[in-house]
Structures are given as C-alpha cells and as structure tokens.
Design a protein around this motif. Structure first.
Motif, PDB file in Angstrom:
ATOM      1  N   THR A  23       0.838  -1.044   0.048  1.00 29.19           N
ATOM      2  CA  THR A  23      -0.203   0.024   0.023  1.00 29.19           C
ATOM      3  C   THR A  23       0.844   1.554   0.017  1.00 29.19           C
ATOM      4  OG1 THR A  23      -0.181  -0.027   2.469  1.00 29.19           O
ATOM      5  CG2 THR A  23      -1.906  -1.110   1.029  1.00 29.19           C
ATOM      6  N   ALA A  24       0.355   2.360  -0.878  1.00 26.34           N
ATOM      7  CA  ALA A  24       1.043   3.660  -0.723  1.00 26.34           C
ATOM      8  C   ALA A  24       0.957   4.424   0.500  1.00 26.34           C
ATOM      9  CB  ALA A  24       0.675   4.393  -1.883  1.00 26.34           C
ATOM     10  N   GLY A  25       2.189   5.035   0.749  1.00 27.29           N
ATOM     11  CA  GLY A  25       2.113   5.726   2.226  1.00 27.29           C
ATOM     12  C   GLY A  25       2.644   7.099   1.939  1.00 27.29           C
ATOM     13  N   MET A  26       2.801   7.938   2.885  1.00 28.91           N
ATOM     14  CA  MET A  26       3.094   9.447   2.736  1.00 28.91           C
ATOM     15  C   MET A  26       4.338   9.518   1.928  1.00 28.91           C
ATOM     16  SD  MET A  26       0.901  10.963   3.861  1.00 28.91           S
ATOM     17  CE  MET A  26      -0.895  10.328   4.764  1.00 28.91           C
ATOM     18  N   ASP A  27       5.152   8.653   1.864  1.00 26.93           N
ATOM     19  CA  ASP A  27       6.556   8.557   1.036  1.00 26.93           C
ATOM     20  C   ASP A  27       6.367   8.645  -0.401  1.00 26.93           C
ATOM     21  OD1 ASP A  27       7.919   9.167   3.475  1.00 26.93           O
ATOM     22  OD2 ASP A  27       8.556   7.033   3.551  1.00 26.93           O
ATOM     23  N   TYR A  45      -4.429  16.667  -0.819  1.00 28.04           N
ATOM     24  CA  TYR A  45      -5.311  15.646  -0.811  1.00 28.04           C
ATOM     25  C   TYR A  45      -4.759  14.266  -0.377  1.00 28.04           C
ATOM     26  CZ  TYR A  45      -8.580  12.301  -3.060  1.00 28.04           C
ATOM     27  OH  TYR A  45      -9.257  11.237  -3.202  1.00 28.04           O
ATOM     28  N   PHE A  46      -3.734  13.572  -0.854  1.00 25.04           N
ATOM     29  CA  PHE A  46      -3.040  12.640  -0.420  1.00 25.04           C
ATOM     30  C   PHE A  46      -2.994  12.836   0.870  1.00 25.04           C
ATOM     31  CE2 PHE A  46      -2.035  12.025  -5.239  1.00 25.04           C
ATOM     32  CZ  PHE A  46      -3.093  10.870  -5.521  1.00 25.04           C
ATOM     33  N   ARG A  47      -2.103  13.735   1.305  1.00 22.07           N
ATOM     34  CA  ARG A  47      -2.090  13.845   2.868  1.00 22.07           C
ATOM     35  C   ARG A  47      -3.367  13.551   3.650  1.00 22.07           C
ATOM     36  NH1 ARG A  47       1.959  17.445   1.165  1.00 22.07           N
ATOM     37  NH2 ARG A  47       0.439  18.978   1.371  1.00 22.07           N
ATOM     38  N   ARG A  48      -4.460  14.106   3.337  1.00 21.19           N
ATOM     39  CA  ARG A  48      -5.449  14.157   4.090  1.00 21.19           C
ATOM     40  C   ARG A  48      -6.423  12.727   3.978  1.00 21.19           C
ATOM     41  NH1 ARG A  48      -6.506  18.810   1.619  1.00 21.19           N
ATOM     42  NH2 ARG A  48      -7.954  17.912   0.015  1.00 21.19           N
ATOM     43  N   GLY A 102      -4.798   6.210   3.158  1.00 17.83           N
ATOM     44  CA  GLY A 102      -4.689   5.426   4.248  1.00 17.83           C
ATOM     45  C   GLY A 102      -6.089   5.493   4.957  1.00 17.83           C
ATOM     46  N   THR A 103      -6.936   6.408   4.737  1.00 17.96           N
ATOM     47  CA  THR A 103      -8.231   6.422   5.295  1.00 17.96           C
ATOM     48  C   THR A 103      -9.310   6.273   4.213  1.00 17.96           C
ATOM     49  OG1 THR A 103      -8.184   8.904   5.417  1.00 17.96           O
ATOM     50  CG2 THR A 103      -7.315   8.140   7.319  1.00 17.96           C
ATOM     51  N   GLU A 104      -9.731   7.292   3.460  1.00 18.15           N
ATOM     52  CA  GLU A 104     -10.422   7.122   2.544  1.00 18.15           C
ATOM     53  C   GLU A 104     -10.230   6.815   1.132  1.00 18.15           C
ATOM     54  OE1 GLU A 104     -13.190  10.835   2.037  1.00 18.15           O
ATOM     55  OE2 GLU A 104     -12.655  11.149   4.153  1.00 18.15           O
ATOM     56  N   LEU A 105      -8.863   6.498   1.127  1.00 20.90           N
ATOM     57  CA  LEU A 105      -8.012   6.351  -0.219  1.00 20.90           C
ATOM     58  C   LEU A 105      -6.988   5.471   0.011  1.00 20.90           C
ATOM     59  CD1 LEU A 105      -7.526   6.973  -3.044  1.00 20.90           C
ATOM     60  CD2 LEU A 105      -5.799   8.624  -2.368  1.00 20.90           C
ATOM     61  N   ILE A 106      -6.923   4.173  -0.784  1.00 26.66           N
ATOM     62  CA  ILE A 106      -5.947   3.240  -0.426  1.00 26.66           C
ATOM     63  C   ILE A 106      -5.525   3.146  -1.822  1.00 26.66           C
ATOM     64  CG2 ILE A 106      -5.169   1.032  -0.225  1.00 26.66           C
ATOM     65  CD1 ILE A 106      -7.785   1.014   1.899  1.00 26.66           C
ATOM     66  N   ALA A 107      -4.090   3.080  -2.276  1.00 29.48           N
ATOM     67  CA  ALA A 107      -3.323   2.955  -3.481  1.00 29.48           C
ATOM     68  C   ALA A 107      -2.344   1.865  -3.191  1.00 29.48           C
ATOM     69  CB  ALA A 107      -2.746   4.362  -3.813  1.00 29.48           C
ATOM     70  N   LEU A 108      -2.388   1.033  -4.338  1.00 29.30           N
ATOM     71  CA  LEU A 108      -1.426  -0.191  -4.248  1.00 29.30           C
ATOM     72  C   LEU A 108      -0.289   0.187  -5.296  1.00 29.30           C
ATOM     73  CD1 LEU A 108      -3.702  -2.913  -4.369  1.00 29.30           C
ATOM     74  CD2 LEU A 108      -2.817  -2.093  -2.504  1.00 29.30           C
TER      75      LEU A 108
END
Length: 59
Positions: free
Chosen positions: A8-12, A47-50, A53-59
């Motif tokens: 899963t994508a994270g802040m980095d 947008y991605f920071r907000r 991991g909560t409303e958005l999950i990216a792989l």
C-alpha cells in the motif's frame, strides 16, 4: 515464475502518486495543459496527505 509483491502507498509515495495521476490523465485524454499540470501538482499533495490510508488506498 516471478513473485508479485503488492504494497500500500504511504506518505513517502505521494510524489509518485502525483506522477502516476498525471500520466493517467495524459494517457486518457491525450494532453494535459500546463495549467492543469500545475494545478494537480499544487492540489494533489494536500489531498493525498488528508485521504491516503483512510478514504483512499493505493497499491
């Protein structure tokens, strides 16, 4: 056979997610104006920071 590993994508990963979003828009629409690119580069990090991991999950 190669093993496929999903993560899963994270802040980095935000810069890469933005790059991929712009690439998707180019592929889907054929062009992105400099204004549209600049807007995405300015607005998507927040947008991605907000949402990531909560409303958005990216792989």
């Amino acid at each position: 056979m190669k093993e496929v590993i999903y993560d899963t994508a994270g802040m980095d990963d935000i810069d890469e997610l933005i790059r991929l979003r712009i690439a998707y828009m180019l592929d889907d629409f054929g062009t992105v104006s400099e204004y549209e690119r600049r807007c995405m580069e300015e607005q998507l990090p927040g947008y991605f920071r907000r949402k990531l991991g909560t409303e958005l999950i990216a792989l």
